[in-house]
Scaffold this motif. Structure first.
Motif, short mmCIF file in Angstrom:
data_model
loop_
_atom_site.label_atom_id
_atom_site.label_comp_id
_atom_site.label_asym_id
_atom_site.label_seq_id
_atom_site.Cartn_x
_atom_site.Cartn_y
_atom_site.Cartn_z
N ARG A 106 26.96 3.54 -20.31
CA ARG A 106 26.35 2.70 -19.28
C ARG A 106 27.39 1.77 -18.66
NH1 ARG A 106 21.61 1.50 -21.43
NH2 ARG A 106 22.24 -0.31 -22.63
N SER B 117 14.24 4.12 -23.55
CA SER B 117 13.98 2.88 -22.81
C SER B 117 13.96 1.68 -23.74
CB SER B 117 12.69 2.98 -22.03
OG SER B 117 11.59 3.10 -22.91
N GLN B 123 15.01 -1.01 -18.67
CA GLN B 123 15.73 0.21 -19.06
C GLN B 123 14.95 1.45 -18.67
OE1 GLN B 123 18.19 1.13 -22.10
NE2 GLN B 123 18.10 -0.83 -23.17
N ARG B 126 15.58 2.06 -15.06
CA ARG B 126 16.93 2.60 -14.88
C ARG B 126 16.97 4.08 -15.25
NH1 ARG B 126 21.37 2.85 -17.13
NH2 ARG B 126 20.47 2.43 -19.18
N ASN B 127 16.35 4.39 -16.39
CA ASN B 127 16.31 5.78 -16.84
C ASN B 127 15.59 6.67 -15.84
OD1 ASN B 127 17.51 6.52 -19.38
ND2 ASN B 127 16.28 4.89 -20.27
#
Lengths: 357, 357
Positions: A106, B117, B123, B126-127
């Motif tokens: 990341r 996540s 998260q 974002r994923n």
DNA sequence: GACCCGGACTGAAACATTTCAATCCGCTGA
DNA sequence: TCAGCGGATTGAAATGTTTCAGTCCGGGTC
């Protein structure tokens, strides 16, 4: 209506509202700039005048434009993705490694693609092959001693680092933990507790990790002035699950002795369950040490002593290593990184068990 | 020598040995056919004459040609990849789901990209965003009740199925397990054992799964003719790890009562450890039931009763469902698939504990 | 007013593949 | 002998992006 693209509203469709995903060309047209400029806004915003940039950005937002990753990859040759192939996704060791690797990826704006080989060479090969097509670099914990061959076959020219295993002839980077030392620490601790005989329950000795840990145990015996073969009894089981640990100890019965070292925590937890069921008090009658220090070890019925591996760091470092190899290209030189394990002593092997201070 | 591509051998390079990865064009030239034919060999082998095919295949082998996935994707619009975003990759429930999903994906020649996540909405988003660019469909176990919003935001037009959660307004397919029923089965069992009070240790009630399981427990109390609020005491903890279960039970002390239901197995294992340390005999003094029936449950110090969810099937079915949605395109209709859980009774909650037959 | 500078912007080429209309060619049947 | 057939093969177009050699133009200098 033909089975093609249905029109959501029966009203006359505005000609500038394509049903397909918008492309840089659509954005360019609507913003009244060339597509090169749109690309610049996307990739080098500092190079385009503030007003133009603002206009383009507004259109991007309005149209909900999102870059087509395939075209991007095709053009740049970069996938911004890394692969991680592990032996067993169910093993907490590897999930923790994956966490570390993901964090590192990341930081470099890459995504991590996880593959599971389930300890099967065939699946490993399949994973390496599919990953080689879609990622820039691969981290793999290889299945067996033919690792190099598999790796060559599967990954082709893709940068690759070995995880939890050294590269036999230095043909790849590797990030591993000193398993001989880990086995030595565990066994040494048990001998220092006063035991002169030790039962080691291990997964297949064909796994280098297991073989090394057993070797460490032998070394500790020798160092303690004992006969390695006599003082250390090695029992090999087929898998490294709690079930196997439990079955193995059940079968051994009292024969298991007063000191047990399992080459991973799952085996140890199974052993613990079996010992408890047999009425033996772990930490008092029997000393038990596991390996890996998985999260659950500290919270087991009897908190488990274990050899801690820096799992997160292992993954993190492995990832940074592939990234370096990718960045360095031709002038890259392989390196072998070895971490040191650490013994964590808990109730299951206290010299004098003190439940409460 | 300029810093460009170094020549491995100082001898005159053969002009037909490019250092870069071979392309279909290279294969075509070397085999003396057009690149259309090479493509046909790769994609519709039955359409090309046996001799030609053999020649091309030989060259593919010789040159070590491997398709460039990006170009392939760009042209076909298919990634042959599916994404799976889970709440916690360290949770055995999800690793088992992942196994099932991967098996299903493999059957359709797709790869599964795993995302984690970590129970964080950020998260997760974002994923979803990164996955939406690189896969054909997504399976996601959403973090919280704003799921729909997140999902719309993150995945855009990508086919998406909800895992372990029903789609509130039927806007997606979903594959889930009836958690109310699961909670009911567990509590019903404990009440039938003769207990009239029950402690439920649950993760955050903001998680639908937890809320449902607790609701099921209440329903069981009512069905048993008890006052739901009185008979069922709910204790909420922040996370669902063994540590939390252990800490919670330690804090409750004797207050925990004779019947405990934990909304997952990790909590239950922690509870088990704490109870044992406090000298209580689980399965005799205390009845304990977990949820998920993870692999380790059967091999715990006291084999753990648990509500079994068909984890593998859940993943398998979820995957087949996205694949169907991808294949059906415009004419797809969303569906909600609900699996039934099943209670597995072991030592931790036997009516009459019989250690040995 | 001519010239030049340099920042801003342009647009064609390139990336590696798939697709498909068009072509080729060896045969068959009249 | 030749039209016609159909399977095999061809090659140009298309996919969406990035790159880079250029063009454009406003303004400063002599």
């Amino acid at each position: 209506m033909p089975p093609g693209r249905p029109t959501p509203t029966p009203s006359i469709a505005t000609p500038d509202t394509p049903a397909r995903r918008p492309t840089v060309r659509d954005v360019a047209e609507r913003a009244g700039v060339s597509l090169g400029t749109v690309s610049n806004v996307l990739n080098r915003p500092e190079q385009v005048a503030a007003r133009t940039r603002a206009r383009v950005e507004a259109v991007v937002e309005e149209l909900g434009f999102v870059r087509n990753a395939s075209a991007n990859q095709l053009r740049t040759g970069r996938h911004r993705a890394l692969g991680l192939v592990v032996l067993d996704i169910g093993n907490p060791f590897f999930t923790e490694v994956a966490r570390g690797a993901e964090a590192a990826a990341r930081e470099d704006d890459c995504v991590l693609v996880l593959g599971n080989s389930d300890s099967s060479a065939e699946q490993e090969l399949r994973n390496l092959r599919t990953l080689a097509e879609r990622v820039d670099g691969i981290i793999v914990s290889p299945v067996d001693e033919h690792a190099e061959e598999l790796v060559r076959l599967g990954a082709g020219a893709t940068p690759l680092v070995l995880l939890d295993r050294r590269s036999p002839r230095g043909r790849h980077c590797s990030v591993s933990v000193d398993d001989v030392l880990g086995g030595l620490l565990a066994a040494e601790h048990l001998f220092q507790l006063g035991h002169s005989r030790l039962t080691v329950i291990t997964g297949p000795l064909s796994l280098q990790q297991c073989a090394d840990r057993v070797e460490g145990a032998h070394a500790a015996a020798t160092a303690a002035g004992l006969d390695a073969k006599q003082a250390v009894r090695v029992v090999e089981v087929d898998n490294m699950t709690a079930r196997d640990g439990r079955a193995c100890v059940a079968e051994l019965g009292d024969d298991v002795g007063g000191a047990v070292f399992c080459t991973n925590d799952l085996l140890a937890l199974g052993a613990l369950a079996s010992l408890q069921q047999a009425g033996r008090r772990v930490g008092e009658d029997v000393a038990l040490v596991g390996y890996d220090d998985i999260a659950f070890a500290a919270d087991a019925a009897v908190p488990l002593s274990s050899v801690r591996q820096p799992m997160y760091e292992l993954g993190y470092r492995a990832c940074k290593t592939v990234l370096a190899e990718i960045a360095e290209g031709e002038r890259h030189r392989h390196q072998q990184i070895v971490f040191q394990p650490e013994l964590v002593i808990r109730e299951s092997s206290r010299p004098n068990p003190v439940p409460e201070q």
